[in-house]
Design a protein around this motif. Structure first.
Motif, mmCIF file in Angstrom:
data_model
loop_
_atom_site.group_PDB
_atom_site.id
_atom_site.type_symbol
_atom_site.label_atom_id
_atom_site.label_comp_id
_atom_site.label_asym_id
_atom_site.label_seq_id
_atom_site.Cartn_x
_atom_site.Cartn_y
_atom_site.Cartn_z
ATOM 1 N N THR A 1 9.018 -0.538 2.635
ATOM 2 C CA THR A 1 10.063 -0.929 1.692
ATOM 3 C C THR A 1 10.621 0.266 0.918
ATOM 4 N N ARG A 2 9.884 1.373 0.938
ATOM 5 C CA ARG A 2 10.326 2.551 0.169
ATOM 6 C C ARG A 2 9.754 3.819 0.800
ATOM 7 N N LEU A 3 10.552 4.875 0.814
ATOM 8 C CA LEU A 3 10.120 6.187 1.284
ATOM 9 C C LEU A 3 10.473 7.231 0.245
ATOM 10 N N GLU A 4 9.527 8.134 -0.008
ATOM 11 C CA GLU A 4 9.765 9.248 -0.923
ATOM 12 C C GLU A 4 9.342 10.538 -0.231
ATOM 13 N N GLU B 1 6.849 15.393 5.217
ATOM 14 C CA GLU B 1 5.764 14.605 4.639
ATOM 15 C C GLU B 1 6.357 13.592 3.672
ATOM 16 N N LEU B 2 5.929 12.334 3.837
ATOM 17 C CA LEU B 2 6.488 11.237 3.046
ATOM 18 C C LEU B 2 5.393 10.417 2.397
ATOM 19 N N LEU B 3 5.782 9.733 1.339
ATOM 20 C CA LEU B 3 4.957 8.704 0.724
ATOM 21 C C LEU B 3 5.680 7.395 1.003
ATOM 22 N N ALA B 4 5.041 6.531 1.786
ATOM 23 C CA ALA B 4 5.650 5.255 2.182
ATOM 24 C C ALA B 4 4.967 4.115 1.435
ATOM 25 N N THR B 5 5.776 3.177 0.968
ATOM 26 C CA THR B 5 5.273 1.952 0.349
ATOM 27 C C THR B 5 5.590 0.814 1.296
ATOM 28 N N VAL C 1 0.846 -1.194 0.000
ATOM 29 C CA VAL C 1 0.000 0.000 0.000
ATOM 30 C C VAL C 1 0.882 1.245 0.000
ATOM 31 N N LEU C 2 0.326 2.340 -0.482
ATOM 32 C CA LEU C 2 0.991 3.649 -0.412
ATOM 33 C C LEU C 2 0.320 4.432 0.700
#
Length: 149
Positions: free
Chosen positions: A125-128, A104-108, A54-55
């Motif tokens: 698994t991923r941060l943007e 503020e981040l978008l996490a997967t 999920v995002l």
């Protein structure tokens, strides 16, 4: 997502006894789940409902990397809720930035149960980075207003 809300069918509620039925500790224990069994059922329901990554968008709080393991632990939050997150060392090493408080981040990631605490978390698994979060901006504005006063 509907699968998650159907999970109550998977986790059976204890049967109610009629008022005249004899009750004993042995009968009550017979149908009881252990904490581990309940947690395993909730975990299975979450894994079924959130089988795919999920995002999640939110502001980071309390980001820290464990010196021994290299894993990162943090919280993502918005105005109404928060979720604990973990990121394994191999993913932390791949980060191209250092998450900072209020960013503020978008996490997967995958929604999972941390069985030792009985809490759900986002195994990230991923941060943007998206930018500075609204909560952090509001905090800074309030801090500046108080300084002026």
């Amino acid at each position: 997502m509907a699968g998650f809300f159907e999970f109550h069918g998977k986790v059976k509620a204890p049967r109610r006894r009629s008022a005249g039925a004899a009750s004993s500790a042995g009968n009550a224990i017979e149908g009881a789940l252990t904490v581990s069994q309940l947690t395993a059922r909730v975990d299975a329901a979450l894994r079924g409902a959130f089988a795919e990554p999920v995002l999640v968008r939110g502001e980071v709080s309390s980001f820290s990397v464990n010196a021994r393991s290299g894993h990162a632990y943090f919280t993502l939050k918005d105005a109404d809720a928060c979720i604990d997150c973990v990121m394994w060392a191999s993913e932390v090493e791949a980060l191209r930035f250092v998450p900072e408080e209020g960013m503020e981040l978008l996490a997967t990631g995958l929604v999972r149960i941390y069985k030792a605490r009985g809490r759900y978390q986002l195994t990230t698994t991923r941060l943007e980075p998206i930018g500075e979060g609204a909560l952090e901006l509001a905090r800074k504005r309030l801090e500046e207003k108080l300084r002026r006063e």
